[in-house]
Write an enzyme that holds these catalytic residues in place. Structure first.
Site, short mmCIF file in Angstrom:
data_model
loop_
_atom_site.label_atom_id
_atom_site.label_comp_id
_atom_site.label_asym_id
_atom_site.label_seq_id
_atom_site.Cartn_x
_atom_site.Cartn_y
_atom_site.Cartn_z
N CYS A 16 10.17 29.63 82.44
CA CYS A 16 10.64 30.51 81.37
C CYS A 16 10.48 29.89 79.98
O CYS A 16 10.51 28.67 79.83
CB CYS A 16 12.13 30.82 81.52
N GLY A 42 5.48 31.02 80.86
CA GLY A 42 5.71 32.15 81.75
C GLY A 42 4.81 33.30 81.38
O GLY A 42 4.84 33.76 80.23
N ASN A 121 16.67 29.90 80.50
CA ASN A 121 15.59 29.07 81.01
C ASN A 121 16.22 27.98 81.86
O ASN A 121 17.05 27.22 81.38
CB ASN A 121 14.81 28.44 79.84
N GLY A 122 15.83 27.91 83.11
CA GLY A 122 16.39 26.89 84.00
C GLY A 122 16.68 27.49 85.35
O GLY A 122 16.11 28.51 85.72
N TYR A 262 3.45 17.63 81.07
CA TYR A 262 2.66 18.83 81.33
C TYR A 262 3.21 20.12 80.74
O TYR A 262 2.46 20.91 80.16
CB TYR A 262 2.49 18.99 82.85
#
Ligand code: SF4
Length: 485
Positions: A16, A42, A121-122, A262
């Site tokens: 996300c 995302g 997000n998570g 990354y």
């Protein structure tokens, strides 16, 4: 949706990106731009909620890329106001791979003191237990997303205002979360006590922005102010600016170290460090730890590029673009024959034969997950006439799944979970395969003495198997954690 990355089926995927703006005209347009800059986090779907004093809350949720949906003037006119938040998603826990539009965030809740929208997000690691409890107590869930638990917990809180209800709700939640939320007048940002997932604050004119990464502040011309601290909640209004609250018991932070390797864009800043520069430094450490006699250092595009530059610089081996990425693979073709379908990676990448032929090549990649793509790339390089192929990997072996908002295959599908380094080398059929050490990675991200084994400075669970928050739901489902040493 087409994969955005050429190896989307063989990479860990951030699930996300979140973004919010208050105090600017047509806030939703700024949010759309911010989400576009966060699209790498995302690609499956996106949503925006805005608020206008005369038009109330409005929302739009769509499958697909931000640029294909939130560039329509007709759509953006339905999202008026000076306050908006948005979300781009891969797929989190819930209906992974077959998302329905009701799973697309932001989620919205109507409370007695007014509405609130929330983008997360998570991953909530006790979501199954929370959901069961909430349903037994009468909550009616609209989606399969774990993030919806936060809205229901807020509905059950007895606090008098929405930020306090959110504090109550988030104290019940375990796992990793960065949240951007809004009421009629306030933009709210929260990071979990360990600060596993990122969230930054920016200033734009008289207004403010919250974003997963600084690259999205750049695109709207906002100035980067600071990171939201682990365990901090900020409540922002255009009139009064930023109020900082600390709702959680303080803990030592455990930011996701893979953001450096990354997930984040190389033009973002994390902890006052350029992600590009950190990745270059990872390449430098990798060259020191894993030297090899070779003629050419090549990145596996695009994410291996800064590390390959660092490796080449430190080793003195010339750098070259031995693999060229087809820039226009955003949409997949209708692949007419089985033969073309099987070409897979070759549709997305091509080898620069003139450069590779007869050379001993060092290929630098950011990670090895299943190893399927690494094998194909090795074959392409050998087909092009390389004399030797040596893989150098800018992260330690990925041997454990992530339960904090990153899509990882089951443990048994991770190459490093079932094979030693030598076995992986033989499996991939390369002349040598070496990974950066965990200490080397820590040095590259700025920890001069390496990893503190007693109290690690980052979350590195996908490499070490040491989870900073117990993944309760997964343990309940039978996941075997690493035995304590
Ligand atoms: S397990 Fe790995 S990918 Fe997940 S948060 Fe920790 S370091 Fe990041």
């Amino acid at each position: 949706m087409p994969p955005a990355h050429p190896f989307d089926d063989d990479k860990l995927k951030e699930e996300c990106g979140i973004f919010g703006v208050v105090g600017v005209t047509d806030a939703a347009n700024f949010v759309a731009l911010g989400l576009h800059a966060l699209q790498h986090r995302g690609q499956e779907a996106g949503g925006i909620v805005s608020h206008h004093p005369d038009h109330g809350f409005n929302s739009a949720r769509r499958f697909g890329y931000v640029r294909d949906n939130f560039t329509s003037q007709k759509l953006m006119e339905t999202l008026p106001g000076e306050l908006a938040i948005g979300h781009v998603r891969y797929s989190t826990a819930g209906s992974k791979g077959q998302t329905q539009i009701r799973d697309v965030q932001p989620f919205f809740g109507e409370f007695s003191m007014g509405g609130a929208a929330i983008a997360h997000n998570g991953n909530i690691t006790n979501a199954i237990a929370l959901r069961k409890e909430l349903i037994e107590r009468g909550s009616i869930f609209q989606s399969s997303s774990d993030s919806e638990c936060i809205i229901h917990l807020m509905a059950r809180s007895l606090q008098r205002n929405i930020p306090e209800r959110m504090e109550d709700a988030l104290r019940r939640v375990e796992g990793a979360f960065s949240v951007v939320a809004m009421t009629r007048t306030k933009l709210i940002g929260v990071r979990d006590p360990l600060g596993v997932r990122p969230l930054v604050l920016g200033k734009i004119g008289d207004g403010w922005a919250l974003s997963s990464e600084t690259c999205a502040l750049d695109i709207i011309g906002a100035e980067y102010v600071r990171e939201i601290d682990p365990g901090e909640m900020v409540v922002i209004t255009a009139e009064h600016g930023v109020e900082s609250i600390r709702p959680f018991r303080p803990q030592k932070s455990r930011f996701c170290i893979f953001e450096h390797v990354y997930f984040s864009r190389p033009d973002s800043i994390i902890g006052d460090r350029s992600v590009y520069e950190t990745r270059r430094q990872i390449g430098v450490e990798l060259a020191r730890e894993t030297p090899v006699d070779a003629d050419l250092v090549c990145p596996v595009p695009d994410s291996g590029t800064p590390a390959a530059i660092g490796y080449a610089h430190e080793s003195g081996i010339p750098y070259g673009m031995g693999i060229i990425r087809n820039q226009y693979m955003g949409r997949t073709f209708i692949e007419p024959t089985e033969q073309i379908r099987n070409m897979g990676v070759r549709l997305k990448l091509n080898v620069n034969r003139a450069l590779i032929k007869g050379k001993r090549v060092v290929l630098v990649d950011d990670s090895v997950v299943r190893g399927t793509t690494s094998r194909k790339i090795k074959e392409m390089i050998l087909d092009a006439g390389a004399a030797e192929v040596h893989f150098r990997i800018a992260s330690p072996p990925t041997a454990w799944p992530c339960f904090y908002g990153v899509d990882t295959p089951q443990r048994e599908k991770l190459l490093a979970a079932t094979m030693s380094e030598d076995e992986m080398r033989d499996h991939l059929g390369v002349d040598s395969l070496k990974f950066i050490s965990l200490d080397g990675l820590y040095r590259a991200v700025g920890e001069a003495s390496g990893r503190d084994a007693k109290s690690p400075q980052y979350c590195d669970a996908c490499f070490s198997g040491e989870y900073p928050v117990k993944p309760s739901d997964m343990v309940e489902k039978g996941f075997q954690m690493k035995a304590a040493e």
